[in-house]
Design an enzyme around this catalytic site. Structure first.
Site, short mmCIF file in Angstrom:
data_model
loop_
_atom_site.label_atom_id
_atom_site.label_comp_id
_atom_site.label_asym_id
_atom_site.label_seq_id
_atom_site.Cartn_x
_atom_site.Cartn_y
_atom_site.Cartn_z
N LYS A 162 0.86 -1.19 0.00
CA LYS A 162 0.00 0.00 0.00
C LYS A 162 0.88 1.23 0.00
O LYS A 162 1.75 1.37 0.87
CB LYS A 162 -0.88 0.02 1.24
CG LYS A 162 -2.08 -0.90 1.16
CD LYS A 162 -2.99 -0.64 2.35
CE LYS A 162 -4.24 -1.49 2.27
NZ LYS A 162 -5.14 -1.25 3.41
N GLU A 204 2.18 -1.61 16.46
CA GLU A 204 1.76 -2.41 15.29
C GLU A 204 2.09 -3.89 15.52
O GLU A 204 1.35 -4.77 15.08
CB GLU A 204 2.43 -1.91 14.01
CG GLU A 204 2.07 -0.47 13.60
CD GLU A 204 0.69 -0.31 12.94
OE1 GLU A 204 -0.06 -1.30 12.84
OE2 GLU A 204 0.38 0.83 12.54
N ARG A 264 -7.46 -8.84 4.32
CA ARG A 264 -6.52 -7.96 5.02
C ARG A 264 -7.20 -6.78 5.68
O ARG A 264 -6.55 -6.00 6.37
CB ARG A 264 -5.39 -7.53 4.08
CG ARG A 264 -5.74 -6.60 2.97
CD ARG A 264 -4.52 -6.31 2.09
NE ARG A 264 -3.64 -5.32 2.67
CZ ARG A 264 -2.50 -4.91 2.10
NH1 ARG A 264 -2.11 -5.40 0.95
NH2 ARG A 264 -1.75 -4.00 2.68
N ASN A 268 -6.79 -3.36 9.75
CA ASN A 268 -7.22 -2.03 10.18
C ASN A 268 -7.61 -1.98 11.66
O ASN A 268 -8.09 -0.96 12.14
CB ASN A 268 -8.41 -1.56 9.33
CG ASN A 268 -7.97 -1.28 7.90
OD1 ASN A 268 -6.91 -0.74 7.67
ND2 ASN A 268 -8.79 -1.69 6.94
N HIS A 287 1.37 8.14 14.52
CA HIS A 287 0.52 7.09 13.98
C HIS A 287 0.43 5.88 14.92
O HIS A 287 -0.66 5.41 15.25
CB HIS A 287 1.05 6.66 12.61
CG HIS A 287 0.27 5.55 11.97
ND1 HIS A 287 -0.97 5.76 11.41
CD2 HIS A 287 0.53 4.24 11.84
CE1 HIS A 287 -1.44 4.61 10.95
NE2 HIS A 287 -0.54 3.66 11.20
#
Ligand SMILES: NC(=O)c1ccc[n+]([C@@H]2O[C@H](COP(=O)([O-])OP(=O)(O)OC[C@H]3O[C@@H](n4cnc5c(N)ncnc54)[C@H](O)[C@@H]3O)[C@@H](O)[C@H]2O)c1
Length: 388
Positions: A162, A204, A264, A268, A287
């Site tokens: 992405k 993450e 996927r 999110n 972030h």
């Protein structure tokens, strides 16, 4: 995960690298993510191996990373007789704009980059997203190699293809899928990274554990203090485990077309509310920090909806606290009224009609995708933790 061995150019010392393969069946391709201490030295050979006929590289980095690691990257590329043009952008999210992408593409033209040449992104997620977007659009797409230098980019942003820039109305609203030909992850570069950025990357990693593996969730939590006190303690295997979890998910659904809950889209988790807070704060909150708050929100919503066991939010909050991430979700929610929150969530690209695909958890390793209206999400989060 397979183990490969590599050679450093200077010392000819055998170094072990972990190789994770990301498959993109729809495009009949796969690309390697190589993880190992000192791997930046292998950038040149990897670019050459993954892109036959490469003559030039556009090395894109930011003003913090280029002085630290630019010379090493250039040396490795030039040793393969590759001509390098360097493009340095200001550090931070404010560089992820369409204007900056156009500037980059125009600079590629000026430097004589051709269809068989390569864009290398050396930097965090901002550089990866921006350089990748420029690579996707220059001559309708040229090869792109990622050299992520933040933990967040190593475990997340550089895996999955992405690429995007932001618009005033929201993050990543102008983007593409443009899969790299190789990703080179060198955990050694994390030693110069600020602790706050390490925490963001670990958010993450925790997300990958929460989605796919209780074992990884616990391993991230257990190793957090040591890593945050001394980045040298981060192991290639822990980074590799996170990469492998994301890569497996991305390989199942490279273009995010999968049925809700099976593709996927689950990546999110924590991002619907996280992106909204990031946007509303004018990026005051980083972030990874925003994702951390979003993870707490997802745990709260899951618990309030009766999807998971009582105490789930407390467990998630403790984990986030161990990672030294902000946990004051309610303070952040108080800053913005319902209208602002709802508008910000609506701006998120995952909306479909009025509802958004909101990723909740039935427990660790058990994601569940709900179609919820932004007002419902905000309403439930404002109720506070269960029992309040
Ligand atoms: N494409 C994706 O799948 C994906 C996934 C997650 C996040 N993202 C995007 O990634 C971006 C955030 O990435 P980030 O957290 O890496 O931020 P970043 O790229 O802004 O890097 C954070 C800071 O660390 C500095 N830095 C980078 N590497 C360093 C190093 N080794 N030593 C010292 N300083 C270093 C940078 O200059 C910057 O100041 C966001 O725009 C987000 O939307 C994309």
């Amino acid at each position: 995960m397979a183990e490969t061995s590599g050679e450093t150019g200077k010392q000819r010392v055998k170094k072990r690298a972990i190789a994770v393969s990301v498959n993109v069946p729809a495009e009949a391709m796969s690309y390697p993510v190589l993880i190992g201490q000192g791997l930046l030295e292998r950038l040149g050979p990897e670019v050459k191996r993954s892109s036959h006929g490469v003559r030039k590289v556009a090395l894109v980095s930011d003003e913090n990373v280029m002085p630290l690691y630019g010379a090493q990257a250039i040396t490795s590329l030039e040793a393969q007789s590759i001509e390098v043009s360097v493009f340095t952008v200001p550090a931070g999210e404010s560089s992820k704009t369409p204007e900056r992408a156009v500037e980059l593409v125009a600079s590629f033209v000026e430097s004589g980059l051709g269809r068989h040449d390569v864009v290398v992104a050396l930097g965090g997620g901002v550089v990866g997203d921006l350089a990748g977007f420029a690579a996707a659009t220059f001559m309708r797409g040229i090869a792109f190699v990622q050299c992520p230098t933040t933990l967040l980019a190593q475990v997340d942003a550089s895996v999955g293809g992405k690429v995007a820039v932001d618009l005033p109305g929201g993050k990543n609203l102008m983007g593409a899928f443009h899969f790299p030909t190789a990703v080179i992850v060198d955990p050694e570069v994390l030693t110069t990274l600020a602790t706050r950025e390490l925490s963001c990357g670990m958010a993450e990693m925790l997300k990958h554990g929460a989605l796919f593996s209780r074992e990884h969730f616990e391993a991230v939590q257990a190793s957090a203090s040591g890593i945050l006190d001394d980045a040298e303690q981060i192991s290639s295997s822990l980074v590799g485990a996170s990469v492998a979890l994301k890569a497996a998910c991305v390989s199942r659904d490279p273009h995010e077309l999968g049925e809700a809950g099976k593709g996927r889209v689950v990546l999110n988790l924590g991002h619907t509310v996280g992106h909204a807070l990031e946007l509303l704060s004018g990026y005051e909150i980083a972030h990874g920090e925003a994702v951390g708050l979003g993870l707490r929100g997802a745990a709260r919503l899951s618990e309030r909806r009766g999807l998971c066991e009582q105490g789930f939010e407390t467990m998630m909050t403790t984990a986030l606290d161990t990672l030294r991430l902000p946990i004051d979700l309610d303070n952040w929610l108080e800053r913005y009224d319902d209208r602002a929150m709802i508008r910000a969530i609506h701006a998120d690209k995952k909306r479909s009609k009025d509802a958004v695909s909101y990723v909740a958890l039935e427990g660790l390793g058990r994601p569940s995708v709900l179609a919820l209206k932004p007002a419902e999400i905000v309403g439930i989060l404002r109720e506070g933790p269960s029992g309040c």
